[in-house]
Write an enzyme that holds these catalytic residues in place. Structure first.
Site, PDB file in Angstrom:
ATOM      1  N   GLU A  70       0.878  -1.048  -0.481  1.00 24.90           N
ATOM      2  CA  GLU A  70       0.172  -0.104  -0.006  1.00 24.90           C
ATOM      3  C   GLU A  70       1.319   1.138  -0.244  1.00 24.90           C
ATOM      4  OE1 GLU A  70      -2.987   0.569   3.002  1.00 24.90           O
ATOM      5  OE2 GLU A  70      -4.016  -1.449   2.165  1.00 24.90           O
TER       6      GLU A  70
ATOM      7  N   GLU B 229      -6.012  -8.427   0.722  1.00 29.36           N
ATOM      8  CA  GLU B 229      -6.556  -7.868   1.462  1.00 29.36           C
ATOM      9  C   GLU B 229      -7.986  -7.412   2.029  1.00 29.36           C
ATOM     10  OE1 GLU B 229      -5.004  -4.972   4.318  1.00 29.36           O
ATOM     11  OE2 GLU B 229      -2.517  -5.184   4.072  1.00 29.36           O
TER      12      GLU B 229
HETATM   13  C1  NOJ Z   1      -3.624  -2.063   4.946  1.00 32.57           C
HETATM   14  C2  NOJ Z   1      -2.772  -2.224   5.281  1.00 32.57           C
HETATM   15  O1  NOJ Z   1      -1.578  -3.133   5.069  1.00 32.57           O
HETATM   16  C3  NOJ Z   1      -2.674  -3.438   7.101  1.00 32.57           C
HETATM   17  O2  NOJ Z   1      -1.311  -2.507   7.669  1.00 32.57           O
HETATM   18  C4  NOJ Z   1      -4.025  -2.167   8.102  1.00 32.57           C
HETATM   19  O3  NOJ Z   1      -4.536  -2.906   9.069  1.00 32.57           O
HETATM   20  C5  NOJ Z   1      -5.139  -2.800   7.301  1.00 32.57           C
HETATM   21  N1  NOJ Z   1      -4.842  -2.834   5.387  1.00 32.57           N
HETATM   22  C6  NOJ Z   1      -6.884  -2.451   7.582  1.00 32.57           C
HETATM   23  O4  NOJ Z   1      -6.566  -1.743   8.065  1.00 32.57           O
END
Ligand code: NOJ
Length: 450
Positions: free
Chosen positions: A174, A362
């Site tokens: 990200e 994710e």
């Molecule tokens: C994005 C991130 O990669 C992760 O580290 C985070 O905890 C989750 N989404 C939820 O916000």
């Protein structure tokens, strides 16, 4: 009858090769912040400062995965989850960010990899999930162009030590989030602000993504190499031309700016004029070094955003209309629960010709879960996952490219600026005792995967 029993979802509908997994990140679970020679990361430093994180939570112990990894790997196996995504803490294996290597850190990750393989679980490594070595931050971190070299040397070390057993790699996690929150807004580590920090970090991270992937390809020719992007379905608040234009700029920033150079399309400067300032940092030949033909692209989608035009917001001229103002159902993060967002982003990213394979690396939800009589009845999370899987099925039935789904996350963990209140796990963690309790959502996922 509630929807859990009622779900018509069946794993076979997704096809035999569809990948199922669960995702985590080092800083959010490991703890052991200074164990066995580990150096400090920018997140260790940021979380030690008062007022940066909700309730001044920190991750000195987090889920203690460093010590209890075997318990958690046993739980992954118990839940029938075949793929486990985790990240390497750069300062654990290179305490100052550059050579020499800390052998104890290498040994630790070797133990995890070996234990996963012995349990029949496939390891998926993220190389950078936001915990830059603090020593490198003292030299400017990602705003320093040398970060591209620091990062590729670190990637070479990981490939050298782990590449014999690990075949699935993600280079950067990200980039839009950690550069935006960490180098523009200052609400994530390292807490820097301002447009020039942000644009420098953006360009160097993009160069590092392509360079890191090339280093991996050379070192491990048969590796399955990806990188992950956060993405969000964007809608204008009204059909007024101004809001439509504002939504387009936000879409460009959140969904296009980081992936398009990687796909060889350059930065989308036409649709987001502030990106023209990047030209101050783009050196001759850089544009030839921004792309890489990834084996897969990891998409991470949680919600949609509704956008309205706003003259008050510099550079982007737009603001988000928060979920509570829209009176919609949302999670502990304040993110609207809107499963069709996943379908829309799949459709959108399928339009890029250069993407070979899409994996949802994710997706998940934070709710305020509590343990009652040894059980966590997190029905909202179970529905959230089921409803998102239905959107994936819809996309698949239309022939769209989507070949895997990883839940965020295995256990409740340290949710960055939100601390421990935002619980995303399939497994509940009591942070006082480190006791794990499989939630209803975890039990449902286990049944679904069996
Ligand atoms: C994005 C991130 O990669 C992760 O580290 C985070 O905890 C989750 N989404 C939820 O916000």
């Amino acid at each position: 009858m509630n929807k859990v029993e009622n779900s018509f979802l069946n794993k076979t509908q997704f096809g035999e090769d569809f990948l199922w997994g669960v995702s985590t990140a080092a800083f959010q679970i490991e703890g052991a912040h200074d164990a066995d020679g580990k150096g400090s990361s920018i997140w260790d430093v940021f979380t030690s400062q008062k007022g940066k994180i909700k309730n001044d939570h920190h991750a000195v112990t987090a889920c203690d995965f460093y010590n209890s990894y075997q318990t958690d790997i046993d739980l992954i196996r118990e839940l029938n989850i075949p793929n486990f995504r985790f990240s390497i803490s750069w300062p654990r294996i290179m305490p100052t960010g550059v050579h020499p290597v800390n052998q104890a850190g290498i040994d630790y990750y070797n133990k995890i990899i070996d234990s996963l393989l012995e349990s029949g679980i496939e390891p998926w490594i993220t190389l950078y999930h936001w915990d830059l070595p603090h020593t490198l931050e003292l030299k400017g971190g990602w705003t320093n162009r040398e970060s591209v070299t620091w990062f590729s040397d670190y990637v070479a070390v990981c490939a050298h030590y782990f590449g014999d057993r690990v075949k699935n790699w993600m280079v950067i996690n990200e980039p839009s989030v950690f550069t935006g929150a960490g180098y523009f807004l200052g609400i994530h580590a390292p807490g820097k602000k301002g447009i020039s920090n942000y644009l420098k970090a953006m360009h160097h991270v993009t160069l590092a993504t392509a360079k890191g992937a090339k280093v991996l390809r050379n070192a491990i020719p048969d590796a399955n190499i990806g990188t992950t992007f956060s993405c969000t379905h964007i809608e204008p608040a009204t059909q007024n031309a101004k809001d439509i234009e504002a939504a387009k700029r936000v879409d460009t920033l959140l969904n296009r700016t980081f992936i398009e150079p990687i796909l060889g399309l350059g930065y989308p400067q036409k649709d987001l004029p502030v990106l023209k300032k990047l030209n101050n940092y783009i050196l001759e030949d850089d544009l030839n070094n921004l792309d890489f033909h990834f084996d897969f692209i990891g998409l991470q989608c949680y919600t949609r955003e509704v956008v309205k035009s706003s003259l008050l917001i510099p550079y982007i001229g737009a603001e988000l209309v928060s979920a509570d103002k829209r009176n919609v159902i949302s999670t502990e993060m304040g993110w609207e629960v809107y499963p069709p967002a996943l379908y829309h982003v799949l459709k959108k990213f399928n339009e890029y010709k250069g993407i070979k394979k899409i994996i949802i690396t994710e997706n998940g939800a934070a709710f305020a879960d509590t343990v009652t009589n040894g059980k966590v009845f997190d029905i909202k999370r179970t529905h959230y996952i089921q409803d998102h899987l239905e959107q994936i099925l819809k996309a698949k039935e239309e022939g769209l490219n989507v070949e895997g789904y990883f839940v965020w996350s295995l256990t409740d963990n340290f949710e960055w600026a939100e601390g421990y209140n935002a619980r995303f796990g399939l497994i509940h963690v009591d942070f006082n005792t480190q006791k794990r309790t499989i939630k209803n959502s975890g039990l449902w996922f286990k049944d679904f995967l069996s």
